[in-house]
Design a protein around this motif. Structure first.
Motif, PDB file in Angstrom:
ATOM      1  N   ARG A 146       0.870  -1.178   0.000  1.00 50.14           N
ATOM      2  CA  ARG A 146       0.000   0.000   0.000  1.00 50.14           C
ATOM      3  C   ARG A 146       0.906   1.227   0.000  1.00 50.14           C
ATOM      4  NH1 ARG A 146      -5.225  -1.146  -0.816  1.00 50.14           N
ATOM      5  NH2 ARG A 146      -5.838   0.680   0.379  1.00 50.14           N
TER       6      ARG A 146
ATOM      7  N   THR B 107       1.460   5.229   1.143  1.00 49.49           N
ATOM      8  CA  THR B 107       0.985   6.141   2.182  1.00 49.49           C
ATOM      9  C   THR B 107       1.856   7.389   2.240  1.00 49.49           C
ATOM     10  OG1 THR B 107       2.365   5.127   3.887  1.00 49.49           O
ATOM     11  CG2 THR B 107       0.162   4.242   3.628  1.00 49.49           C
TER      12      THR B 107
ATOM     13  N   PRO C 289       1.706  13.717   9.650  1.00 50.19           N
ATOM     14  CA  PRO C 289       1.878  13.421   8.226  1.00 50.19           C
ATOM     15  C   PRO C 289       2.646  14.546   7.511  1.00 50.19           C
ATOM     16  CG  PRO C 289      -0.401  13.097   8.910  1.00 50.19           C
ATOM     17  CD  PRO C 289       0.300  13.768  10.046  1.00 50.19           C
TER      18      PRO C 289
ATOM     19  N   PRO D 299       3.148  15.603   3.724  1.00 50.92           N
ATOM     20  CA  PRO D 299       2.850  15.372   2.303  1.00 50.92           C
ATOM     21  C   PRO D 299       3.987  15.770   1.370  1.00 50.92           C
ATOM     22  CG  PRO D 299       1.595  17.244   3.155  1.00 50.92           C
ATOM     23  CD  PRO D 299       2.302  16.626   4.323  1.00 50.92           C
TER      24      PRO D 299
ATOM     25  N   ARG E 197       6.709   9.482  -0.538  1.00 47.86           N
ATOM     26  CA  ARG E 197       5.651   8.598  -0.049  1.00 47.86           C
ATOM     27  C   ARG E 197       6.210   7.205   0.235  1.00 47.86           C
ATOM     28  NH1 ARG E 197       0.591  10.561  -0.387  1.00 47.86           N
ATOM     29  NH2 ARG E 197      -0.378   8.519  -0.645  1.00 47.86           N
TER      30      ARG E 197
ATOM     31  N   ASP F 135      -2.844   2.863   9.919  1.00 45.00           N
ATOM     32  CA  ASP F 135      -3.552   2.256   8.790  1.00 45.00           C
ATOM     33  C   ASP F 135      -2.593   1.556   7.846  1.00 45.00           C
ATOM     34  OD1 ASP F 135      -2.468   4.653   7.775  1.00 45.00           O
ATOM     35  OD2 ASP F 135      -4.274   5.198   6.682  1.00 45.00           O
TER      36      ASP F 135
ATOM     37  N   GLY G  68      -9.824   4.897  10.111  1.00 46.35           N
ATOM     38  CA  GLY G  68      -9.882   5.284   8.706  1.00 46.35           C
ATOM     39  C   GLY G  68      -8.673   4.766   7.948  1.00 46.35           C
ATOM     40  N   ASP G  69      -8.850   4.628   6.656  1.00 46.48           N
ATOM     41  CA  ASP G  69      -7.802   4.076   5.790  1.00 46.48           C
ATOM     42  C   ASP G  69      -7.396   5.116   4.764  1.00 46.48           C
ATOM     43  OD1 ASP G  69      -6.101   2.606   4.212  1.00 46.48           O
ATOM     44  OD2 ASP G  69      -7.568   1.064   3.691  1.00 46.48           O
ATOM     45  N   THR G  70      -6.212   5.691   4.927  1.00 49.29           N
ATOM     46  CA  THR G  70      -5.700   6.679   3.969  1.00 49.29           C
ATOM     47  C   THR G  70      -4.719   6.052   2.981  1.00 49.29           C
ATOM     48  OG1 THR G  70      -3.831   7.325   5.376  1.00 49.29           O
ATOM     49  CG2 THR G  70      -5.915   8.519   5.696  1.00 49.29           C
ATOM     50  N   THR G  71      -4.527   4.723   3.060  1.00 52.33           N
ATOM     51  CA  THR G  71      -3.575   4.055   2.175  1.00 52.33           C
ATOM     52  C   THR G  71      -4.195   3.856   0.799  1.00 52.33           C
ATOM     53  OG1 THR G  71      -4.245   1.779   2.659  1.00 52.33           O
ATOM     54  CG2 THR G  71      -2.651   2.799   4.165  1.00 52.33           C
ATOM     55  N   ALA G  72      -3.342   3.615  -0.192  1.00 51.24           N
ATOM     56  CA  ALA G  72      -3.806   3.355  -1.557  1.00 51.24           C
ATOM     57  C   ALA G  72      -3.035   2.171  -2.116  1.00 51.24           C
ATOM     58  CB  ALA G  72      -3.572   4.584  -2.432  1.00 51.24           C
TER      59      ALA G  72
END
Length: 176
Positions: A45, A47, A55, A57, A61, A130, A159-163
Motif C-alpha cells: 500500500r 501512504t 503526516p 505530504p 511517499r 492504517d 480510517g484508511d488513507t492508504t492506496a
C-alpha cells in the motif's frame, strides 16, 4: 530439544529508492533465513510519510506491507536478523521516523508480550497505523491484534488513507 514454532507478523516500509523492489528483496531474504518459514506477504500500500510531528505530504511517499511467517528464533534473535536485513538495504537511524530505504517492525511474536530496552511486542502503535492494518486485513480478513481487537474494526475506527500501489508483481521471490 525441539525449538518451538511461533507465528509472527512483520511490517515493512520504505520511502527511498526502489521501494517495492527493496521490500520484496527483504521479504525474500527473510524467507531464506534459517529459523523463518512460511513467509506470506500482503499486497503493498502507498501512504504519506509519517513524522514525529504528523503526516508530511512533502516527504517521499511510503510503500508499506506486512508479512506473516513462523519462526523458531527467539524474539531477540529475530530482531537481530531483521536489523541485519535492514542494514543490507542501506537503513540508517539518524532521524527518528525519518526517510528510510527500509524499515521492518516486529508487530507480533506469537502471543508474547515483550518490553525491554531493545524490543516492544506487540508493537505499541500498530493499532493506530492504517499502513499496518490495511495490508494486514488484505492478507487476513479475520486478523486480530492482541490487546486491541479485530483489525477490521480498528481500521474502520481510524480510517484508511492508504492506496494500492501500482507496483509490478508483489509476490515474494522463491525462497529456495
Amino acid at each position: 530439544m525441539i525449538a518451538q514454532v511461533v507465528p509472527i507478523l512483520l511490517a515493512f516500509g520504505a520511502n527511498l529508492g526502489d521501494r517495492g523492489e527493496t521490500i520484496q528483496a527483504a521479504q525474500a531474504a527473510l524467507a531464506r533465513e534459517p529459523g523463518i518459514s512460511n513467509l506470506r506477504a500482503s499486497p503493498l500500500r502507498e501512504t504519506v510519510a509519517l513524522t514525529t510531528t504528523g503526516p508530511d505530504p512533502d516527504a517521499p511517499r511510503y510503500f508499506n506491507g506486512v508479512a506473516t511467517a513462523e519462526t523458531t528464533l527467539t524474539p531477540h534473535e529475530l530482531l537481530d536478523v531483521v536489523q541485519r536485513v535492514e542494514a543490507v538495504h542501506g537503513r540508517t537511524r539518524e532521524v527518528r521516523w525519518g526517510d528510510r530505504t527500509l524499515d521492518i517492525d516486529i508487530i507480533l511474536f506469537g502471543g508474547r508480550v515483550i518490553q525491554d530496552e531493545r524490543l516492544t511486542v506487540p508493537h505499541p502503535r500498530a493499532h493506530e497505523r492504517d499502513f499496518v492494518l490495511a495490508p494486514w486485513l488484505a492478507l487476513d480478513p479475520n486478523a486480530v491484534l492482541m490487546g486491541h481487537g479485530r483489525v477490521a474494526e480498528l481500521l474502520h475506527r481510524i480510517g484508511d488513507t492508504t492506496a494500492p500501489t501500482l507496483d509490478r508483481d508483489q509476490e515474494v521471490p522463491d525462497a529456495q
